[in-house]
Motif scaffolding. Structure first.
Motif, PDB file in Angstrom:
ATOM      1  N   UNK A  53       0.845  -1.202   0.000  1.00 29.70           N
ATOM      2  CA  UNK A  53       0.000   0.000   0.000  1.00 29.70           C
ATOM      3  C   UNK A  53       0.879   1.250   0.000  1.00 29.70           C
ATOM      4  N   UNK A  54       0.307   2.345  -0.469  1.00 32.04           N
ATOM      5  CA  UNK A  54       0.991   3.642  -0.472  1.00 32.04           C
ATOM      6  C   UNK A  54       0.621   4.406   0.792  1.00 32.04           C
ATOM      7  N   UNK A  55       1.368   5.469   1.064  1.00 31.55           N
ATOM      8  CA  UNK A  55       1.032   6.340   2.200  1.00 31.55           C
ATOM      9  C   UNK A  55      -0.365   6.937   2.030  1.00 31.55           C
ATOM     10  N   UNK A  56      -0.705   7.306   0.795  1.00 30.54           N
ATOM     11  CA  UNK A  56      -2.031   7.878   0.534  1.00 30.54           C
ATOM     12  C   UNK A  56      -3.134   6.881   0.881  1.00 30.54           C
ATOM     13  N   UNK A  57      -2.959   5.628   0.461  1.00 30.98           N
ATOM     14  CA  UNK A  57      -3.958   4.596   0.761  1.00 30.98           C
ATOM     15  C   UNK A  57      -4.065   4.368   2.263  1.00 30.98           C
ATOM     16  N   UNK A  58      -2.926   4.331   2.936  1.00 30.70           N
ATOM     17  CA  UNK A  58      -2.937   4.141   4.392  1.00 30.70           C
ATOM     18  C   UNK A  58      -3.612   5.305   5.097  1.00 30.70           C
ATOM     19  N   UNK A  63      -7.716   7.065   8.314  1.00 29.70           N
ATOM     20  CA  UNK A  63      -8.283   8.348   8.726  1.00 29.70           C
ATOM     21  C   UNK A  63      -7.271   9.220   9.453  1.00 29.70           C
ATOM     22  N   UNK A  64      -6.017   9.110   9.056  1.00 29.98           N
ATOM     23  CA  UNK A  64      -4.953   9.893   9.681  1.00 29.98           C
ATOM     24  C   UNK A  64      -4.241  10.717   8.610  1.00 29.98           C
ATOM     25  N   UNK A  65      -3.547  11.750   9.047  1.00 27.24           N
ATOM     26  CA  UNK A  65      -2.839  12.607   8.098  1.00 27.24           C
ATOM     27  C   UNK A  65      -1.693  11.847   7.450  1.00 27.24           C
ATOM     28  N   UNK A  66      -1.295  12.328   6.279  1.00 31.99           N
ATOM     29  CA  UNK A  66      -0.190  11.696   5.567  1.00 31.99           C
ATOM     30  C   UNK A  66       1.103  11.839   6.377  1.00 31.99           C
ATOM     31  N   UNK A  67       1.237  12.952   7.107  1.00 34.18           N
ATOM     32  CA  UNK A  67       2.412  13.152   7.958  1.00 34.18           C
ATOM     33  C   UNK A  67       2.468  12.101   9.054  1.00 34.18           C
ATOM     34  N   UNK A  68       1.327  11.834   9.701  1.00 30.53           N
ATOM     35  CA  UNK A  68       1.268  10.800  10.740  1.00 30.53           C
ATOM     36  C   UNK A  68       1.574   9.426  10.155  1.00 30.53           C
ATOM     37  N   UNK A  73       5.011   4.787   9.368  1.00 31.54           N
ATOM     38  CA  UNK A  73       5.674   3.896   8.411  1.00 31.54           C
ATOM     39  C   UNK A  73       7.182   3.901   8.652  1.00 31.54           C
ATOM     40  N   UNK A  74       7.753   5.087   8.897  1.00 33.05           N
ATOM     41  CA  UNK A  74       9.189   5.183   9.161  1.00 33.05           C
ATOM     42  C   UNK A  74       9.552   4.386  10.421  1.00 33.05           C
ATOM     43  N   UNK A  75       8.723   4.483  11.447  1.00 36.46           N
ATOM     44  CA  UNK A  75       8.969   3.716  12.674  1.00 36.46           C
ATOM     45  C   UNK A  75       8.937   2.225  12.390  1.00 36.46           C
ATOM     46  N   UNK A  76       7.929   1.770  11.659  1.00 35.06           N
ATOM     47  CA  UNK A  76       7.814   0.345  11.338  1.00 35.06           C
ATOM     48  C   UNK A  76       8.957  -0.128  10.434  1.00 35.06           C
TER      49      UNK A  76
END
Length: 185
Positions: A53-58, A63-68, A73-76
């Motif tokens: 999945x992409x950040x946009x899809x996530x 229901x969270x901002x792309x920044x969040x 994602x960076x943490x994972x």
């Protein structure tokens, strides 16, 4: 989620509720290990997703901002719980969950423990050097020398523990831990 397409609405609802309970449980479990609940939920969502999945899809799905989402994602990625994958015909970054729970556990604790061990070993080493310098400086004071000797032994015991912990970390990183405690098949 793509895998639910084509099912009856009541089937989708029931499956979604089951997944939501598991995702919430994953989030709460990861929270116990110092990963935020929302990042745990993100991992749980990705675990049930069928494919990358992409950040946009996530962002849309959670229901969270792309920044969040980017932070999560960076943490994972840093914890080696998800991978960045290539997707034919897309310019956006794609992310996919690493579904080997055994490896996820090993990677997570190895990363966290190694960081803590290195930090603690550094502090203990400096403290030991300071105590030894004090022993040299105040060598004739028997009471002080006795106290410094006891503290030195305690620090040496702690260092032994951290050397043992490094061996455990290495066993997790190399997979030797599974020789002692096999994975369930």
């Amino acid at each position: 989620m793509k895998d639910l397409e084509g099912l009856a609405p009541e089937q989708i609802e029931r499956i979604s509720k089951v997944r939501e309970r598991v995702i919430d449980s994953i989030g709460k479990n990861m929270d116990l290990y110092g990963v935020t609940l929302s990042i745990g939920h993100l991992y749980g969502y990705m675990y049930f997703n069928q494919g990358p999945v992409t950040l946009d899809e996530l962002s849309k799905a959670m229901g969270m901002s792309k920044t969040s989402m980017s932070t999560g994602v960076r943490t994972l990625l840093d914890l080696k719980m998800i991978d960045k994958v290539w997707g034919k015909g897309t310019r956006k970054d794609l992310f996919e969950v690493s579904s080997d729970w055994y490896q996820n556990f090993s990677d997570y604790f190895s990363i966290k423990w190694r960081k803590a061990v290195e930090s603690n070993m550094n502090v203990l080493s400096k403290a030991l050097n300071e105590l030894r310098a004090m022993k040299e400086e105040y060598g004739g004071q028997e009471e002080l020398n006795s106290l410094l000797h006891k503290d030195e032994r305690k620090i040496e015991d702690a260092i032994k523990y951290y050397r043992w912990l490094l061996k455990l970390i290495e066993a997790m990183e190399t997979g030797k831990i599974y020789d002692l405690i096999p994975k369930e098949e």
